[in-house]
Design an enzyme around this catalytic site. Structure first.
Site, mmCIF file in Angstrom:
data_model
loop_
_atom_site.group_PDB
_atom_site.id
_atom_site.type_symbol
_atom_site.label_atom_id
_atom_site.label_comp_id
_atom_site.label_asym_id
_atom_site.label_seq_id
_atom_site.Cartn_x
_atom_site.Cartn_y
_atom_site.Cartn_z
ATOM 1 N N HIS A 219 0.839 -1.191 0.000
ATOM 2 C CA HIS A 219 0.000 0.000 0.000
ATOM 3 C C HIS A 219 0.876 1.242 0.000
ATOM 4 O O HIS A 219 2.082 1.169 0.239
ATOM 5 C CB HIS A 219 -0.909 0.014 1.236
ATOM 6 C CG HIS A 219 -0.141 0.183 2.521
ATOM 7 N ND1 HIS A 219 0.603 -0.849 3.080
ATOM 8 C CD2 HIS A 219 0.037 1.262 3.346
ATOM 9 C CE1 HIS A 219 1.187 -0.416 4.179
ATOM 10 N NE2 HIS A 219 0.867 0.859 4.369
ATOM 11 N N ASP A 221 0.680 5.297 1.793
ATOM 12 C CA ASP A 221 -0.009 5.968 2.895
ATOM 13 C C ASP A 221 -0.813 7.164 2.384
ATOM 14 O O ASP A 221 -0.334 7.925 1.541
ATOM 15 C CB ASP A 221 0.996 6.447 3.943
ATOM 16 C CG ASP A 221 1.615 5.301 4.731
ATOM 17 O OD1 ASP A 221 1.123 4.159 4.601
ATOM 18 O OD2 ASP A 221 2.588 5.535 5.473
ATOM 19 N N HIS A 275 4.762 0.061 -0.009
ATOM 20 C CA HIS A 275 5.508 -0.700 0.994
ATOM 21 C C HIS A 275 4.586 -1.750 1.615
ATOM 22 O O HIS A 275 3.365 -1.721 1.428
ATOM 23 C CB HIS A 275 6.101 0.228 2.064
ATOM 24 C CG HIS A 275 5.118 1.151 2.713
ATOM 25 N ND1 HIS A 275 4.607 2.264 2.069
ATOM 26 C CD2 HIS A 275 4.544 1.159 3.945
ATOM 27 C CE1 HIS A 275 3.774 2.912 2.859
ATOM 28 N NE2 HIS A 275 3.708 2.254 4.017
ATOM 29 N N ARG A 285 5.702 -8.824 16.040
ATOM 30 C CA ARG A 285 6.359 -7.548 15.741
ATOM 31 C C ARG A 285 5.420 -6.415 16.123
ATOM 32 O O ARG A 285 4.201 -6.519 15.932
ATOM 33 C CB ARG A 285 6.689 -7.471 14.250
ATOM 34 C CG ARG A 285 7.271 -6.135 13.782
ATOM 35 C CD ARG A 285 7.503 -6.158 12.275
ATOM 36 N NE ARG A 285 8.130 -4.939 11.788
ATOM 37 C CZ ARG A 285 7.464 -3.893 11.314
ATOM 38 N NH1 ARG A 285 6.142 -3.908 11.261
ATOM 39 N NH2 ARG A 285 8.110 -2.823 10.871
#
Length: 340
Positions: A219, A221, A275, A285
């Site tokens: 995607h 941002d 990314h 994570r």
């Protein structure tokens, strides 16, 4: 982590996974797309140089920020002015809230008093395995936290502390990028107020399924600037020179990336880069991100002519993204607003 705190990924994704595994070509092609060419460090910029008495040193730092935003759309900053204990406090609170039972997290508006829908997990509208995300998040509108009359708690106070100082950093970077476009503008200070921005707390549980599932699907941002703090597990990847590369974690650095709104405002000079986060089979994570956003009625217009993009309000942009995700399973983004 207690399994009852995890979202029901396997149950929710069962049909799509079975469909993909039955077609072995699709399955293996999906895994192949995860091949990473190399692990690389992002451009590293020492922001303490912005306070240097020597104007040449200050200008060199600004030049590096603009150059990385043009060539990478991503960079790292050190000596950014955010004390480490702020991250540590918020990370501790973040881990606690994600350990809560899943059914309690889905009622976050009741016990955390965030806007309804702040808690998100997976990809409900996915149409194929490549659109699945093995992650959960609290996507928090900062007006729910900053200056709120709601009784504070340690999570909310940690969020407020992180957001306040991140806002100053984001404004500094935005002003530098505008200056390097030849626009000493108050646009960002006037339109990107602390309470129009967002904070996102992310958790990526271990993914036991050997399949092409992302931690977070590819995607861009939908903001001006994102400030990301991540742990040392790794998993962030971005597109550079038409290849996926893995970003090497740096414990002393924040990651900065350009969002769609800045690409449109700069008329394509600064790049909003695709990314993703890949899954880890054994280790969870965590990351936290601050998004510099304007009010919904703010109009985004390219500062250079001829413009590549038509004018649009932030509300129009967000609605188009929602419509595309609902109907197609993924975001289209800026190509929807190209003039040519």
């Amino acid at each position: 982590m207690d399994p009852i705190s995890d979202p029901p990924f396997e149950e929710a994704y069962k049909n799509l996974l079975n469909k993909t595994q039955n077609n072995s070509n699709d399955f293996h092609n999906g895994i192949e797309k995860f091949a990473v060419v190399e692990e690389r460090e992002l451009p590293m910029i020492d922001l303490s140089r912005l306070e240097n008495e020597d104007e040449m040193v200050r200008e060199e730092c600004k030049f590096e920020i603009a150059k990385a935003s043009q060539e990478w759309g991503f960079f790292q900053v050190i000596n950014h002015g955010i004390p480490k204990d702020i991250f540590n406090k918020l990370k501790s609170e973040q881990e606690k809230v994600f350990k809560l039972p899943f059914d309690k997290k889905t009622k976050e508006d009741k016990f955390l008093q965030f806007s309804s829908g702040s808690y998100r997990w997976g990809t409900p509208s996915a149409t194929c395995v490549g659109q699945l995300s093995w992650s959960e998040a609290f996507h928090i509108l900062l007006k729910d936290v900053l200056g709120s009359s709601t009784q504070s708690n340690t999570l909310r106070s940690s969020i407020e502390e992180f957001a306040t100082i991140s806002s100053n950093l984001a404004q500094t970077l935005a002003d530098i990028l505008a200056e390097k476009m030849g626009h000493d503008s108050t646009f960002f200070k006037d339109n990107c107020l602390p309470n129009t921005c967002y904070l996102r707390l992310n958790r990526y549980p271990p993914c036991p399924i050997a399949s092409p599932i992302h931690g977070l699907m590819p995607h861009t941002d939908s903001d001006f600037i994102t400030i990301l703090y991540q742990d040392q597990v790794g998993g962030l990847q971005l597109v550079k020179d038409k290849k996926w590369i893995a970003v090497k974690p740096n414990p002393n650095a924040l990651i900065i990336n350009i969002g769609d709104l800045f690409q449109a405002w700069s008329n394509g000079v600064y790049k909003s880069i695709e990314h993703r986060v890949v899954t880890n089979p054994k280790i969870e994570r965590f990351s936290m991100a601050y998004f510099l956003c304007p009010s919904n009625d703010t109009v985004i217009e390219s500062c250079k002519k001829p413009s590549l993009y038509k004018k649009f309000s932030f509300q129009e942009y967000r609605q188009q993204v929602r419509d595309d995700v609902q109907s197609l399973g993924s975001k289209i983004g800026l190509p929807r607003f190209l003039l040519f």
